[in-house]
Design an enzyme around this catalytic site. Structure first.
Site, short mmCIF file in Angstrom:
data_model
loop_
_atom_site.label_atom_id
_atom_site.label_comp_id
_atom_site.label_asym_id
_atom_site.label_seq_id
_atom_site.Cartn_x
_atom_site.Cartn_y
_atom_site.Cartn_z
N ILE A 358 0.79 -1.14 -0.14
CA ILE A 358 -0.01 0.07 0.13
C ILE A 358 0.88 1.16 -0.14
O ILE A 358 0.44 2.24 -0.22
CB ILE A 358 -0.97 0.01 1.16
CG1 ILE A 358 -0.17 -0.05 2.63
CG2 ILE A 358 -1.89 -1.17 1.10
CD1 ILE A 358 -0.94 0.00 3.83
N ASP A 359 2.19 1.22 0.25
CA ASP A 359 3.22 2.07 0.28
C ASP A 359 3.82 2.61 -1.06
O ASP A 359 4.42 1.65 -1.55
CB ASP A 359 4.04 2.09 1.30
CG ASP A 359 5.12 3.33 1.41
OD1 ASP A 359 5.10 4.30 0.70
OD2 ASP A 359 6.10 2.95 2.19
N THR A 360 3.32 3.75 -2.09
CA THR A 360 3.75 3.77 -3.25
C THR A 360 5.12 4.61 -3.13
O THR A 360 5.53 4.95 -4.46
CB THR A 360 2.84 4.53 -4.14
OG1 THR A 360 2.43 5.81 -3.52
CG2 THR A 360 1.38 3.60 -4.08
#
Length: 448
Positions: A358-360
């Site tokens: 979920i961390d871009t």
């Protein structure tokens, strides 16, 4: 087998049949999810029918698993796998439920791609005969943490079966951490003279010596933290290799030609990083008695791998789908594109679901600036997090460019590209969504 486990098996297999044979859909995890809900120990009741090989690591699991499966099918009649990359517990259970076990004296071989964080849970139930370790890079920090935390998750599984063979990429210094009693086979590259003395570039992860945490040096590097490493402060260095790539003959976006221990091989997929995957499959094959000539035949089989450099015809365009998910993997994909002698266009798709991470923020560590030195004619972005990627490519020097939040518009985007060759670089769930859209529009076969 208990009533609960029997019910879990029946429900899982029935769901698989409905999804695959009746509805003609993928359903790579739902059968396993339902079976695990009924009996969390569903795998354990199937374990004695199989000899299991687990493939894990950050990058290359899907291709390595596919190549190992091809290689072993040259010698063994009953080999099953999870070809779609559904590698968490429910996907593994679904794979086992879908297997058709033949009534033969030898056990069925199961080659399983397994998510790093799921290795211990799968191992507890299946007791593998071997583990294949590809590499460890920074990836999905929200799920795994830093690289040494990721490796500890893998080690927790391996330590449950000290008799299992560990087949590891010895060019990765991270794998030299941890005292394992298991038998080991080492593979890596010996294609350059081991005479250099260099450091990895700044911001390269995993270059600390496991003996005293000093920064390692390299006789040569292949990419990122991989190569012939050694320490200046003590006698730590890469172990002697059992199997090695001894020459790189030709790299193109369509194939890679190389030598392993003096024998020439070719795989129908580009990129230096994919040669590591082939070398892992070669090592497993030789360990299990597959002849060199049989491995050559397996490598040269022109079968595409799910979502990994699949080439699809969309009207008058040749579209190549590549997976990106972390900085090192993305940089290797970009390096593969550099070997393309023809001009091309790029569509980059970014999602941030659980299976993607979920961390871009990782997109800022990928070297998209290097696209400027290639034959790329134009870029476009899309996916659920297209805004993040739009800004990243704009900052990389591409200014305002087309963007496509709705993947239903990707075929239109492909048609509008100025080149006949288009690369689509997509994160995992974006790749799945794209393939479904292309299947609905008749460009590829549906399902997984």
């Amino acid at each position: 087998m208990s009533f609960k486990s029997s019910l879990a098996t029946i429900v899982g297999r029935t769901t698989y049949w409905l999804l695959h044979d009746v509805l003609k859909r993928g359903g790579t995890s739902l059968p396993g999810k339902l079976a695990a809900k009924i009996d969390p120990q569903a795998l354990q009741h199937m374990a004695n029918q199989y000899d299991v090989i687990i493939v894990t690591g950050t990058n290359g699991k899907t291709l390595t698993t596919a190549l190992i499966t091809r290689v072993l099918r040259e010698k063994y009649d009953n080999v099953i796998t999870n070809p779609s990359g559904s590698n968490m517990m429910q996907g593994v259970i679904a794979t086992m439920l879908s297997a058709k076990v033949k009534d033969v004296a030898e056990k069925t071989l199961v080659i399983l791609e397994v998510d790093e964080a799921n290795v211990a849970a799968v191992t507890q139930q299946l007791k593998p005969k071997a583990f294949v370790l590809t590499n460890i890079f920074r990836d999905q920090l929200d799920r795994y943490g830093e690289i040494y935390t990721t490796y500890e998750k893998i080690l927790a599984g391996i330590r449950l079966v000290p008799e299992a063979m560990v087949i590891m990429n010895a060019d990765s210094p991270v794998f030299m951490r941890g005292d394992l009693p298991n038998p080991k086979l080492y593979f890596g590259f010996n294609h350059l003279p081991a005479t250099g003395d260099e450091r990895a570039p700044l911001n390269t992860d995993g270059v600390l010596s496991p003996t005293d945490h000093t920064i390692l040096s390299y006789r040569f590097r292949t990419y990122a933290n991989q190569g012939f490493y050694f320490s200046h402060s003590d006698d730590f260095k890469r172990p002697v290799l059992d199997y090695a790539v001894t020459k790189i003959n030709q790299l193109t976006p369509r194939f890679s030609n190389f030598d392993i221990d003096g024998e020439t091989f070719q795989i129908e997929i580009g990129g230096l990083y994919n040669i590591y995957n082939a070398l892992a499959a070669y090592t497993v094959g030789r360990w299990l008695g597959v002849e060199v000539s049989q491995i050559k035949h397996a490598f040269e089989a022109n079968a595409q791998i799910f979502g990994r450099q699949e080439v699809i015809r969309v009207h008058d365009k040749e579209v190549t789908i590549v997976l990106i998910k972390n900085p090192v993997g993305t940089n290797q994909v970009l390096d593969m594109m550099k070997t393309d002698s023809e001009p091309f266009s790029l569509i980059a798709l970014l999602n941030a679901n659980y299976a993607d991470g979920i961390d871009t923020s990782w997109i800022w560590d990928a070297d998209f600036e290097s696209l400027k030195t290639m034959g790329v004619q134009t870029v476009a972005t899309g996916g659920e997090r297209y805004r993040d990627l739009y800004v990243r490519l704009k900052m990389a020097g591409y200014g305002d460019h087309p963007y496509y939040p709705d993947l239903n518009d990707i075929v239109t985007a492909i048609d509008q590209m100025p080149t006949t060759h288009v690369y689509i670089a997509a994160t995992y769930t974006a790749m799945l969504q794209l393939r479904e859209k292309l299947a609905q529009q008749g460009f590829i076969a549906g399902g997984y």
